[in-house]
Design a protein around this motif. Structure first.
Motif, PDB file in Angstrom:
ATOM      1  N   GLU A 218      84.605 -74.684 -24.521  1.00  0.00           N
ATOM      2  CA  GLU A 218      83.990 -73.407 -24.893  1.00  0.00           C
ATOM      3  C   GLU A 218      82.466 -73.544 -25.010  1.00  0.00           C
ATOM      4  OE1 GLU A 218      86.033 -72.243 -28.446  1.00  0.00           O
ATOM      5  OE2 GLU A 218      87.551 -71.094 -27.340  1.00  0.00           O
ATOM      6  N   ARG A 219      82.010 -74.660 -25.544  1.00  0.00           N
ATOM      7  CA  ARG A 219      80.561 -74.874 -25.660  1.00  0.00           C
ATOM      8  C   ARG A 219      79.907 -74.943 -24.279  1.00  0.00           C
ATOM      9  NH1 ARG A 219      77.045 -78.688 -25.157  1.00  0.00           N
ATOM     10  NH2 ARG A 219      78.631 -80.230 -24.607  1.00  0.00           N
ATOM     11  N   ALA A 222      79.825 -71.467 -22.669  1.00  0.00           N
ATOM     12  CA  ALA A 222      78.791 -70.622 -23.279  1.00  0.00           C
ATOM     13  C   ALA A 222      77.411 -71.008 -22.763  1.00  0.00           C
ATOM     14  CB  ALA A 222      78.856 -70.749 -24.793  1.00  0.00           C
ATOM     15  N   GLU A 223      77.147 -72.288 -22.594  1.00  0.00           N
ATOM     16  CA  GLU A 223      75.853 -72.734 -22.057  1.00  0.00           C
ATOM     17  C   GLU A 223      75.659 -72.254 -20.618  1.00  0.00           C
ATOM     18  OE1 GLU A 223      75.721 -76.940 -22.443  1.00  0.00           O
ATOM     19  OE2 GLU A 223      75.255 -76.913 -24.603  1.00  0.00           O
ATOM     20  N   GLU A 225      76.991 -69.620 -19.173  1.00  0.00           N
ATOM     21  CA  GLU A 225      76.866 -68.161 -19.090  1.00  0.00           C
ATOM     22  C   GLU A 225      75.681 -67.647 -19.894  1.00  0.00           C
ATOM     23  OE1 GLU A 225      80.621 -66.755 -20.473  1.00  0.00           O
ATOM     24  OE2 GLU A 225      81.612 -67.013 -18.521  1.00  0.00           O
ATOM     25  N   THR A 227      75.486 -67.360 -23.113  1.00  0.00           N
ATOM     26  CA  THR A 227      75.974 -66.567 -24.248  1.00  0.00           C
ATOM     27  C   THR A 227      75.951 -67.412 -25.514  1.00  0.00           C
ATOM     28  OG1 THR A 227      78.248 -67.205 -23.751  1.00  0.00           O
ATOM     29  CG2 THR A 227      77.441 -65.165 -22.762  1.00  0.00           C
ATOM     30  N   PRO A 228      76.017 -66.754 -26.660  1.00  0.00           N
ATOM     31  CA  PRO A 228      76.025 -67.534 -27.904  1.00  0.00           C
ATOM     32  C   PRO A 228      77.219 -68.485 -27.965  1.00  0.00           C
ATOM     33  CG  PRO A 228      75.602 -65.219 -28.350  1.00  0.00           C
ATOM     34  CD  PRO A 228      75.995 -65.309 -26.910  1.00  0.00           C
ATOM     35  N   ALA A 229      77.003 -69.603 -28.537  1.00  0.00           N
ATOM     36  CA  ALA A 229      78.077 -70.582 -28.668  1.00  0.00           C
ATOM     37  C   ALA A 229      79.179 -70.039 -29.577  1.00  0.00           C
ATOM     38  CB  ALA A 229      77.531 -71.888 -29.241  1.00  0.00           C
ATOM     39  N   PRO A 230      80.409 -70.288 -29.245  1.00  0.00           N
ATOM     40  CA  PRO A 230      81.523 -69.811 -30.094  1.00  0.00           C
ATOM     41  C   PRO A 230      81.527 -70.521 -31.437  1.00  0.00           C
ATOM     42  CG  PRO A 230      82.325 -71.354 -28.442  1.00  0.00           C
ATOM     43  CD  PRO A 230      80.867 -71.110 -28.118  1.00  0.00           C
TER      44      PRO A 230
END
Length: 247
Positions: A218-219, A222-223, A225, A227-230
């Motif tokens: 998930e990290r 997110a990097e 895309e 987007t904020p890290a989950p």
């Protein structure tokens, strides 16, 4: 001649009974400071073994009916069922004992420890050897089921409520349903203990590993895309404290 055989049988049973009482003294914390007479009077595991020693001797001598009746009476009084034909070694200790079942073709080695609810059972309707062989110095936790003509190796430890249907190597620790070895430690100091709470937990280990990998994936996603890290996955932590076995 019959009188001599009877005297020899009584002598053998008396020697085995002394070893059973010694096993209770050595392996039951509740027996510390308790006299041998009190153990003989109030320990159901010792009562069940005494009845079995006599029933087994009668069964080997070919006496009809009496061995079964004695085993039935013992089960009614102690809650422990041991088939008269089962072979039991020296120094077996059955702690509490309610619900213990040892089948007809079971073989139990020396210095074995069993807790309540243990079953040494058979599978199917096969003839011949159909119950487990438990080698010396094995400890079997409460509620464990050992099924079929399997062999539990010397010095192994079977976790509470495990269902064991395959052979177990010597000096192993077995947990789960079906039971499988999670630790094979080689030769170590042997003997029973009550530290069931600190057995390995392979399911928890697998879940912990999967949680770590999911968090990492998930990290990275997110990097990529932007987007904020989950939210962070907080790993489960084992609560630590004093061992119930006193270690």
């Amino acid at each position: 001649m019959l009188r001599m055989v009877g005297l020899r049988t009584l002598g053998r049973v008396a020697r085995e009974l002394r070893r059973d009482v010694a096993a209770a003294h050595a392996r039951d914390p509740a027996a510390r400071g308790v006299s041998s007479l009190e153990i003989l009077a109030a320990w159901p595991g010792v009562h069940a073994l005494l009845a079995h020693r006599v029933a087994h001797a009668l069964d080997e001598a070919g006496v009809p009916v009496a061995p079964r009746v004695l085993a039935l009476a013992s089960r009614a009084i102690t809650g422990i069922e041991i088939h008269p034909a089962a072979r039991v070694g020296d120094g077996l200790f059955i702690d509490h004992g309610t619900g213990v079942v040892i089948g007809e073709t079971a073989d139990v080695g020396d210095n074995v420890t069993m807790y309540q609810g243990v079953t040494l059972g058979g599978t199917g309707f096969a003839t011949g050897k159909r119950h487990p062989t438990v080698e010396a110095n094995v400890t079997i936790g409460s509620g464990a089921k050992l099924l079929g003509p399997i062999t539990i190796g010397h010095g192994s430890k079977i976790g509470a409520n495990s269902v064991v249907i395959h052979d177990v190597p010597p000096h192993s620790t077995v947990v789960g349903v079906p039971g499988h070895p999670v630790r094979v430690e080689g030769r170590r100091p042997e003997g029973p203990d009550a530290d069931w709470a600190h057995l390995p937990d392979p399911v928890a280990d697998a879940v912990r590993l999967l949680s770590t990998r999911v968090a990492e994936l998930e990290r990275r996603l997110a990097e990529a895309e932007g987007t904020p890290a989950p939210a962070q996955v907080v790993p489960l932590r084992n609560r630590r404290g004093p061992s119930p076995a006193g270690g």
